[in-house]
Each structure stands twice: as C-alpha cells, then as structure tokens.
Design a protein around this motif. Structure first.
Motif, PDB file in Angstrom:
ATOM      1  N   VAL A  58     -13.801 -57.711  44.169  1.00  0.00           N
ATOM      2  CA  VAL A  58     -14.327 -58.866  44.894  1.00  0.00           C
ATOM      3  C   VAL A  58     -13.164 -59.735  45.354  1.00  0.00           C
ATOM      4  N   LEU A  59     -13.233 -60.219  46.586  1.00  0.00           N
ATOM      5  CA  LEU A  59     -12.235 -61.136  47.124  1.00  0.00           C
ATOM      6  C   LEU A  59     -12.913 -62.458  47.440  1.00  0.00           C
ATOM      7  N   LEU A  60     -12.548 -63.506  46.709  1.00  0.00           N
ATOM      8  CA  LEU A  60     -13.130 -64.831  46.895  1.00  0.00           C
ATOM      9  C   LEU A  60     -12.256 -65.639  47.844  1.00  0.00           C
ATOM     10  N   LEU A  61     -12.878 -66.181  48.887  1.00  0.00           N
ATOM     11  CA  LEU A  61     -12.160 -66.925  49.911  1.00  0.00           C
ATOM     12  C   LEU A  61     -12.679 -68.352  49.964  1.00  0.00           C
ATOM     13  N   LYS A  86     -13.597 -71.367  43.270  1.00  0.00           N
ATOM     14  CA  LYS A  86     -13.441 -69.899  43.265  1.00  0.00           C
ATOM     15  C   LYS A  86     -13.295 -69.354  41.848  1.00  0.00           C
ATOM     16  N   ALA A 133      -8.597 -64.016  44.530  1.00  0.00           N
ATOM     17  CA  ALA A 133      -8.991 -65.198  45.290  1.00  0.00           C
ATOM     18  C   ALA A 133      -7.803 -65.745  46.057  1.00  0.00           C
ATOM     19  N   ASN A 162      -5.270 -67.227  54.916  1.00  0.00           N
ATOM     20  CA  ASN A 162      -5.837 -66.277  55.864  1.00  0.00           C
ATOM     21  C   ASN A 162      -5.090 -64.952  55.708  1.00  0.00           C
ATOM     22  N   TYR A 220      -7.085 -54.177  52.352  1.00  0.00           N
ATOM     23  CA  TYR A 220      -8.314 -53.388  52.467  1.00  0.00           C
ATOM     24  C   TYR A 220      -8.850 -52.987  51.092  1.00  0.00           C
ATOM     25  N   ASN A 224     -10.502 -56.249  49.829  1.00  0.00           N
ATOM     26  CA  ASN A 224     -11.550 -56.795  50.688  1.00  0.00           C
ATOM     27  C   ASN A 224     -12.817 -55.941  50.668  1.00  0.00           C
ATOM     28  N   PRO A 246     -16.030 -59.317  50.152  1.00  0.00           N
ATOM     29  CA  PRO A 246     -15.508 -60.670  50.365  1.00  0.00           C
ATOM     30  C   PRO A 246     -16.623 -61.714  50.263  1.00  0.00           C
ATOM     31  N   GLU A 250     -17.082 -65.881  50.762  1.00  0.00           N
ATOM     32  CA  GLU A 250     -16.427 -67.125  51.169  1.00  0.00           C
ATOM     33  C   GLU A 250     -17.233 -68.319  50.684  1.00  0.00           C
TER      34      GLU A 250
END
Length: 410
Positions: free
Chosen positions: A121-124, A131, A237, A241, A257, A260, A263, A265
């Motif tokens: 998981v990518l927290l933005l 986050k 996290a 950008n 990749y 991600n 993702p 946000e």
C-alpha cells in the motif's frame, strides 16, 4: 449504582432522563465517561469510554434536597466515529480516525477491504493528514494484527545507518557494534507489517535494495552470505509527488511501480471541513482528560476554526486545541490563539466581485450568512442565536432558500 444501568443503556437508547435525590458529583462518572461532567454547565458533550457521544444536560430542581433532572442523549447515531487505540500510536497524538465526511468514509471502506490482503500500500497526502494512523488502522484490521507493526521514518536516520536499521548485520561486522550482531526492522516485522514513512527520502542506492526485498521476499544482513526469507506486509507513505521524482531520476521507476500497487490518497483537512467540529470535540475531550480540565470551546471560536485552511492539517488542529486548553483560564474559550485569529480567512469581511443594487446585495449577504450559520451549527436554534434573530426567522429564510429543515430542529 445508577450508572451501572447506563453501561447497557448507552449501547441501545437514544435518550434517557434521571431524577436523582443525591449529589450527582459523588457518582462514579469516570467509570463510563472519558471525563467527569462539569456540573457548572447546563449542557455539554461527553465521550464514553467505548467511543459513544453523549449530550449531557442537568437541571437542579431543589436546592434543599440536591434533586436534579439529568438528560443523557446518545447522539452517536448522528455521526460516524471510527477509532483505533493502540499503544504504539499514543506518541503520535493522532490516536483515532475521527470523521463524518463522505471522502473519509470512501477511503476507510477501501482501507478495510485491502486490509485483508497482503498487497503493498502507498499512502499519499500532505504532511499531518494522518498517514501513519491509517497505516496502523490497516494493520489492526488485517490478519497480521496480532503480529508486530514496525515503523520507520526514512528521513530520520543518517544515510550510513539506514541499511543496518532495515536489514541488520552479522556478528563481528562493525568495530564497536553489537558483538552478537543485530536484527533489522524487516526481520523484527516478520509475519507483521512494516511502515516506511517518507519513502521519497530513501537514498537512491537503498531503493534498489528495498526493491529486491519486495520482489524476492528475502533480506540479507550486512556481512551476511545467506538470504533470509521473510513474510512482511509493506506500507509506504509520502507527501511528495513520486512520478515527478521518477522523471527527475530521484526515485527509481521500478520501485515506484512496486510500491504503487494500492495507492490511497488522504484528503487535506481543508477539503473535509465537515470533520473539523468532530475533531475539535475529540481533541478537546482528550486534552481535558490529560490536563484535568473542563474547558469548552465557544461556537464562535469553532466557526472561526472552520474557516481556517489548516496547512498543517489534523496535526496542526490538535496542537491548537491543546494550546487553547492549557493557556486559557476561562471555562468557555472564546478567543483563538493569536496566530490563528490573524490568519483565519473571512474575518468579518465580504468579498465584492461587482457592482449590484444595494438592496440585492443585502439579500445576498443575508442568504450567505444564514446558510453558513445553519451549515456550521447544524440547527436553526443555534444559527438564530449566533445571528441574534428569532428561530422562526431562520426557519422561514431556509424554507425561502429551498433548504430542507429537520423536523426536530424547528
């Protein structure tokens, strides 16, 4: 004990009234509530220890016999409070996911769904949006909840220490190091979750080693020969950008990749302002309990806090509420900290975009004020009070503007 009855009532009822012939201050309120009521106030909101929100009203009907009428109204049904308490999150100050907004509801629905799989998981989102709390929430909802949750801020360690912190080292590797060697954070998180905050700050050469871990599911300690198999869920996290950093060759495309996969946000606080009153009440209850205070924040101050854009997001709001609790001597806090009072937008100003007839302008300003007051305070009674008009006037105006007025609000 009368409160023992309410331990069950709070879970099912919406309103109950008690008539007591004893001093209410002697009841064991702290058995159920996060803090005792302030008996100098006629009405206040209390949080129970199981996360419910109770409207507490008290009326003294006999000064001789200490008889009171107490109204306890469970208003939890009006809001959605999602809390996660964990020992590890106590130091962040963001102990609970508290929200009512649709944006956060959609986000939490996704988080609950992906919590049960092992996808990366990518927290933005901006700094201070929560986050790290969401990462803990995902871990707590996952099958790994009973295993370790290990967190690392990638910007907090010197470059030459990151590898040893992540992967550990074998005995005798470093002069002055631990003679028995050291396990790294990935090994410590085996079968659990590792949270890599500020992943964009990870040095470029370390990014390739992290990529190997994600691809192979193995780690190799510094000074070691054999790769060690691990089973770790990775949550990363960043407030940066990443695609832009990839274009500038500051972040590896292949790692991006790999991270991600899912993702998420988190919205900035200025984009979920309907959550601000709930967050204010939550933090106020926490700090009242922490500092043994009974402070309340006036509706005027709450309205001003609603108008602020909160560049520091939830963390900034929490800090401001703490400052208001510890620096004010009055029970009802009317004034904002000076820096916020000076920077709150819309401070008694009206934006004029063109020339229109004065009579029409008055109607537009009136409509804007009525709608804004009703949105902020949530009832015609409170809106009328702050605008200093009769409640019937507010009801009539809202009907004129084709606004739906709650029947129990009139």
């Amino acid at each position: 004990m009368i409160l023992g009855h309410y331990e069950n009532v709070f879970a099912t009822s919406t309103s109950d009234t008690l008539s007591l012939n004893k001093d209410v201050t002697t009841l064991e309120w702290d058995r159920i509530f996060m803090e005792k009521p302030n008996f100098d106030l006629d009405e206040q909101i209390l949080f129970t220890k199981n996360g419910q929100k109770i409207l507490f009203s008290i009326t003294k009907i006999s000064t001789n016999d200490f008889e009171f009428i107490i109204s306890l109204t469970n208003i939890t049904r009006c809001i959605k409070i999602h809390m996660q308490q964990s020992e590890a999150s106590q130091n962040t100050g963001l102990n609970s996911v508290v929200f009512v907004s649709e944006k956060m509801q959609e986000l939490m629905d996704i988080a609950k769904t992906i919590a049960h799989v092992n996808s990366t998981v990518l927290l933005l989102g901006e700094s201070g949006v929560g986050k790290s709390l969401l990462a803990r929430k995902i871990h707590a909802l996952s099958p790994r909840a009973s295993e370790a949750f290990v967190s690392l801020n990638c910007a907090s360690l010197p470059k030459d220490l990151i590898e040893s912190e992540l992967f550990g080292y074998e005995q005798g590797t470093f002069t002055g190091g631990n003679k028995a060697g050291k396990i790294g954070l990935f090994e410590a998180a085996n079968n659990g979750t590792i949270f890599l905050d500020e992943i964009a700050e990870l040095p470029y050469d370390m990014q390739s080693k992290l990529l190997d871990v994600l691809q192979e599911g193995t780690i190799r300690k510094i000074g070691g020969v054999k790769a060690q198999k691990i089973d770790v869920r990775v949550i990363a996290a960043t407030n940066k950008n990443l695609p832009s950093l990839v274009e500038k060759n500051l972040f590896r495309k292949d790692l991006f990749y790999r991270l991600n996969v899912v993702p998420l946000e988190l919205p900035a606080l200025k984009n979920r302002k309907e959550d601000i009153p709930l967050l204010i009440d939550y933090f106020l209850a926490n700090f009242n309990r922490k500092y043994n205070q009974h402070k309340m924040i006036s509706e005027y101050s709450k309205a001003k806090l609603m108008d602020y854009d909160w560049p520091g997001n939830i963390r900034e709001l929490e800090n401001i509420i703490e400052r208001m609790v510890v620096t004010n001597t009055e029970t009802v806090v009317e004034s904002l900290p000076r820096d916020k009072a000076l920077s709150v937008s819309g401070e008694n100003t009206v934006e004029i975009k063109g020339i229109i007839p004065l009579k029409e302008a008055k109607k537009l300003v009136e409509k804007d004020l009525v709608l804004k007051a009703y949105k902020i305070y949530g009832s015609t009674y409170k809106a009328a009070k702050v605008l200093k008009v009769d409640q019937s006037t507010i009801v009539r105006k809202l009907q004129q503007y084709n606004e739906v007025v709650q029947h129990d609000d009139v």
